[in-house]
Write a protein that holds these residues in place. Structure first.
Motif, PDB file in Angstrom:
ATOM      1  N   ILE A   1       0.831  -1.204   0.000  1.00 43.31           N
ATOM      2  CA  ILE A   1       0.000   0.000   0.000  1.00 43.31           C
ATOM      3  C   ILE A   1       0.865   1.254   0.000  1.00 43.31           C
ATOM      4  O   ILE A   1       0.637   2.197  -0.782  1.00 43.31           O
ATOM      5  N   SER A   2       1.888   1.304   0.856  1.00 41.89           N
ATOM      6  CA  SER A   2       2.699   2.524   0.954  1.00 41.89           C
ATOM      7  C   SER A   2       3.506   2.771  -0.315  1.00 41.89           C
ATOM      8  O   SER A   2       3.648   3.920  -0.756  1.00 41.89           O
ATOM      9  N   THR A   3       4.029   1.710  -0.914  1.00 43.52           N
ATOM     10  CA  THR A   3       4.792   1.903  -2.147  1.00 43.52           C
ATOM     11  C   THR A   3       3.879   2.299  -3.306  1.00 43.52           C
ATOM     12  O   THR A   3       4.277   3.099  -4.165  1.00 43.52           O
ATOM     13  N   THR A   4       2.661   1.768  -3.315  1.00 47.07           N
ATOM     14  CA  THR A   4       1.711   2.184  -4.341  1.00 47.07           C
ATOM     15  C   THR A   4       1.360   3.652  -4.181  1.00 47.07           C
ATOM     16  O   THR A   4       1.238   4.387  -5.173  1.00 47.07           O
ATOM     17  N   ALA A   5       1.223   4.120  -2.943  1.00 44.79           N
ATOM     18  CA  ALA A   5       0.953   5.543  -2.705  1.00 44.79           C
ATOM     19  C   ALA A   5       2.098   6.402  -3.247  1.00 44.79           C
ATOM     20  O   ALA A   5       1.865   7.455  -3.863  1.00 44.79           O
ATOM     21  N   GLU A   6       3.341   5.952  -3.049  1.00 46.86           N
ATOM     22  CA  GLU A   6       4.478   6.687  -3.592  1.00 46.86           C
ATOM     23  C   GLU A   6       4.459   6.677  -5.113  1.00 46.86           C
ATOM     24  O   GLU A   6       4.802   7.672  -5.768  1.00 46.86           O
ATOM     25  N   PHE A   7       4.058   5.546  -5.687  1.00 48.98           N
ATOM     26  CA  PHE A   7       3.959   5.453  -7.135  1.00 48.98           C
ATOM     27  C   PHE A   7       2.912   6.427  -7.672  1.00 48.98           C
ATOM     28  O   PHE A   7       3.146   7.126  -8.670  1.00 48.98           O
ATOM     29  N   VAL A   8       1.759   6.497  -7.028  1.00 49.79           N
ATOM     30  CA  VAL A   8       0.712   7.427  -7.452  1.00 49.79           C
ATOM     31  C   VAL A   8       1.224   8.863  -7.375  1.00 49.79           C
ATOM     32  O   VAL A   8       1.000   9.671  -8.294  1.00 49.79           O
ATOM     33  N   ASP A   9       1.930   9.194  -6.307  1.00 47.63           N
ATOM     34  CA  ASP A   9       2.499  10.543  -6.186  1.00 47.63           C
ATOM     35  C   ASP A   9       3.457  10.837  -7.337  1.00 47.63           C
ATOM     36  O   ASP A   9       3.458  11.948  -7.888  1.00 47.63           O
ATOM     37  N   SER A  10       4.261   9.841  -7.719  1.00 52.68           N
ATOM     38  CA  SER A  10       5.209  10.054  -8.813  1.00 52.68           C
ATOM     39  C   SER A  10       4.486  10.229 -10.144  1.00 52.68           C
ATOM     40  O   SER A  10       4.908  11.026 -10.987  1.00 52.68           O
ATOM     41  N   VAL A  11       3.388   9.488 -10.330  1.00 59.06           N
ATOM     42  CA  VAL A  11       2.599   9.630 -11.557  1.00 59.06           C
ATOM     43  C   VAL A  11       2.013  11.037 -11.647  1.00 59.06           C
ATOM     44  O   VAL A  11       2.054  11.692 -12.699  1.00 59.06           O
ATOM     45  N   LEU A  12       1.465  11.521 -10.547  1.00 56.12           N
ATOM     46  CA  LEU A  12       0.885  12.855 -10.548  1.00 56.12           C
ATOM     47  C   LEU A  12       1.953  13.923 -10.773  1.00 56.12           C
ATOM     48  O   LEU A  12       1.703  14.938 -11.444  1.00 56.12           O
ATOM     49  N   ALA A  13       3.150  13.684 -10.255  1.00 54.36           N
ATOM     50  CA  ALA A  13       4.226  14.660 -10.415  1.00 54.36           C
ATOM     51  C   ALA A  13       4.712  14.745 -11.856  1.00 54.36           C
ATOM     52  O   ALA A  13       5.055  15.829 -12.346  1.00 54.36           O
TER      53      ALA A  13
END
Length: 224
Positions: A67-79
């Motif tokens: 879950i936490s790594t997916t959240a980081e991935f989503v943040d990177s996608v948005l960035a």
């Protein structure tokens, strides 16, 4: 909103990677910014480094880490501002959870948490349906004579249910994996495009069916 297209299938050899490459070219040619996340990249993408480290150390991954790594991935996608991410066998991690011995109740709770993390983007699954036994044979022809033995042995090492000891039991397990994946995604309101029988169609036809199925989420990029 960025669209996450995650491609899964009834079995190895059903054409996931070929479809991912075709979708990536099609969308890039339409002028969209596309991130093609290949299956092996989960071991090298920086956001998923904790997943790779845990798996290397223990052979399993904590659900909180996913879950936490997916959240980081989503943040990177948005960035980055990409329009579309094409992911080859990444989320929603259902086969991974089954391989680690988790049951459907745990998977359902995990998917609820995952939905919250993915809320800033739009997840859509393309599922390539077909005959698992035929697809395994196709993968074995592509990968070499020893590949099928390796694949059966890999499943046999995991805590899968039903347990795997040979090709026939591997096919039975893949049928369960298919059922749980489709049921879970369907109940969690992901976009879902099922292509069947994907293993009975030429790759160009599979791509065209996927293009048509994805248009509600992508608009209308020009056809190839």
């Amino acid at each position: 909103m960025t669209v996450l297209i995650t491609v899964w299938g009834a079995s190895p050899g059903v054409g996931k990677s070929t479809l991912c490459a075709g979708l990536s070219r099609w969308l890039a040619d339409a002028g969209l910014r596309v991130d093609h996340f290949r299956e092996e990249e989960i071991l090298t993408r920086p956001q998923f480094a904790p997943v790779a480290e845990e798996f290397k150390a223990t052979g399993a991954v904590d659900l909180g880490t996913l879950i936490s790594t997916t959240a980081e991935f989503v943040d990177s996608v948005l960035a980055t501002g990409d329009d579309v991410v094409i992911a080859d066998a990444l989320m929603p991690f259902v086969p991974t959870l089954l391989a680690m011995g988790h049951g459907e109740e745990t998977i359902d709770a995990f998917m609820t948490d995952l939905a919250e993390v993915l809320a800033p983007i739009c997840p859509v699954m393309v599922f390539l349906d077909g005959n698992a036994e035929a697809a395994l044979s196709r993968a074995a022809r592509r990968e070499g004579a020893q590949w099928l033995d390796w694949y059966v042995e890999k499943l046999a090492r995991y805590e899968v249910s039903p347990p795997v000891a040979d090709v026939a039991s591997a096919v039975n397990y893949l049928l369960r994996e298919r059922a749980v994946t489709l049921d879970t995604v369907g109940r969690k309101n992901w976009g879902l495009v099922v292509i069947e029988p994907a293993d009975g169609l030429p790759p160009d036809d599979v791509l065209r069916v996927a293009q048509r199925g994805l248009r509600p989420w992508l608009g209308r990029p020009r056809p190839t």
